[in-house]
Design an enzyme around this catalytic site. Structure first.
Site, PDB file in Angstrom:
ATOM      1  N   ASN A  24     -33.653  29.893 -35.969  1.00 48.06           N
ATOM      2  CA  ASN A  24     -32.477  30.551 -36.544  1.00 48.06           C
ATOM      3  C   ASN A  24     -32.734  31.222 -37.884  1.00 48.06           C
ATOM      4  O   ASN A  24     -31.785  31.704 -38.513  1.00 48.06           O
ATOM      5  CB  ASN A  24     -31.338  29.540 -36.701  1.00 48.06           C
ATOM      6  CG  ASN A  24     -31.024  28.818 -35.408  1.00 48.06           C
ATOM      7  OD1 ASN A  24     -31.296  27.620 -35.297  1.00 48.06           O
ATOM      8  ND2 ASN A  24     -30.508  29.525 -34.426  1.00 48.06           N
ATOM      9  N   ILE A  71     -30.882  34.182 -42.149  1.00 48.02           N
ATOM     10  CA  ILE A  71     -30.447  33.042 -41.368  1.00 48.02           C
ATOM     11  C   ILE A  71     -29.231  33.423 -40.531  1.00 48.02           C
ATOM     12  O   ILE A  71     -28.364  34.173 -40.984  1.00 48.02           O
ATOM     13  CB  ILE A  71     -30.126  31.836 -42.282  1.00 48.02           C
ATOM     14  CG1 ILE A  71     -29.687  30.624 -41.457  1.00 48.02           C
ATOM     15  CG2 ILE A  71     -29.076  32.193 -43.325  1.00 48.02           C
ATOM     16  CD1 ILE A  71     -29.543  29.350 -42.284  1.00 48.02           C
ATOM     17  N   CYS A  72     -29.188  32.921 -39.304  1.00 42.76           N
ATOM     18  CA  CYS A  72     -28.017  33.092 -38.455  1.00 42.76           C
ATOM     19  C   CYS A  72     -27.303  31.753 -38.396  1.00 42.76           C
ATOM     20  O   CYS A  72     -27.851  30.771 -37.878  1.00 42.76           O
ATOM     21  CB  CYS A  72     -28.423  33.555 -37.057  1.00 42.76           C
ATOM     22  SG  CYS A  72     -26.998  33.888 -35.992  1.00 42.76           S
ATOM     23  N   LEU A  73     -26.103  31.704 -38.931  1.00 45.90           N
ATOM     24  CA  LEU A  73     -25.332  30.472 -39.017  1.00 45.90           C
ATOM     25  C   LEU A  73     -23.914  30.770 -38.541  1.00 45.90           C
ATOM     26  O   LEU A  73     -23.267  31.687 -39.039  1.00 45.90           O
ATOM     27  CB  LEU A  73     -25.328  29.979 -40.470  1.00 45.90           C
ATOM     28  CG  LEU A  73     -24.916  28.546 -40.739  1.00 45.90           C
ATOM     29  CD1 LEU A  73     -25.921  27.572 -40.115  1.00 45.90           C
ATOM     30  CD2 LEU A  73     -24.827  28.304 -42.243  1.00 45.90           C
ATOM     31  N   LEU A 104     -32.654  33.940 -34.014  1.00 48.35           N
ATOM     32  CA  LEU A 104     -33.178  35.189 -34.568  1.00 48.35           C
ATOM     33  C   LEU A 104     -34.635  35.362 -34.167  1.00 48.35           C
ATOM     34  O   LEU A 104     -35.135  36.484 -34.095  1.00 48.35           O
ATOM     35  CB  LEU A 104     -33.063  35.187 -36.097  1.00 48.35           C
ATOM     36  CG  LEU A 104     -31.651  35.180 -36.662  1.00 48.35           C
ATOM     37  CD1 LEU A 104     -31.706  35.180 -38.185  1.00 48.35           C
ATOM     38  CD2 LEU A 104     -30.849  36.359 -36.160  1.00 48.35           C
TER      39      LEU A 104
END
Length: 206
Positions: free
Chosen positions: A79, A88-90, A124
């Site tokens: 991620n 970052i993918c959150l 990601l």
């Protein structure tokens, strides 16, 4: 300004009673909108005992728009982009999920939680996500190698500069990997998260 008062209160709350494994400082006392965050990986995480630097930036219209977060310490994670940008993918930071009542402390706790439980379905780095699903021992070996190489010793908060603009007015080089990644809204992966070009990522350290 209401935004500044809200940020000042949240900073006081986060520094007075920080979440476990998290410490926060301001690089400049005059700017409450940029935080330096150090995250120590939980002991039950493959990233333990690594310490990771993050830069958290709050927009001027916070809390109506979410903060952005970038890892300044390299990490091998589905991620988080495997490059010097550390996008970052959150889920909490996606525009459809963010609410003005959301708090920074919840964001920081969510970041630490994905060091224990990565989210391969919202990746990601698709190659790392596939490895996490299909070959967990290899993933753990590579993740630990990154900890040994990058996440021990002093934490560095130097952030990579953004890609330069093209002279013809086109999109910046690498825009597909950096645009709206914290909110998960960019092209390149089914489901709306950004692609970081994992095919060209550096090989794990020896």
């Amino acid at each position: 300004m209401a935004s500044t008062k809200r940020i000042a209160k949240e900073f006081a709350d986060c520094t007075t009673a920080p979440p476990p494994g998290i410490s926060i400082t301001l690089p400049s006392d005059a700017d409450l909108h940029t935080w330096h965050v150090t995250v120590t990986a939980p002991p039950n995480s493959v990233y333990a005992p690594g310490r990771f630097g993050l830069i958290l930036k709050l927009p001027t219209d916070y809390p109506f728009k979410p903060p952005t977060i970038n890892f300044t310490t390299r990490i091998y994670h589905p991620n988080i982009t495997n490059d010097s940008l550390g996008n970052i993918c959150l889920g909490l930071l996606k525009s459809e999920n963010w609410k003005p009542a959301s708090k920074i402390i919840s964001v920081l706790e969510a970041v630490r939680n994905i060091l224990v439980e990565p989210m391969p379905d919202d990746a990601l780095e698709q190659r790392i996500a596939d490895e996490y699903r299909r070959d967990r021992p290899e993933f753990e070996k590579n993740a630990r190698a990154y900890v040994e190489r990058y996440a021990k010793g002093s934490v560095n908060f130097v952030q990579a500069p953004p890609p330069p603009e093209k002279k013809d007015g086109g999109a910046p080089a690498g825009a597909a990997t950096t645009g709206a990644v914290n909110s998960g809204r960019a092209t390149g992966r089914q489901g709306g998260a950004a692609s970081s070009g994992s095919a060209s990522r550096p090989a794990p350290p020896a």
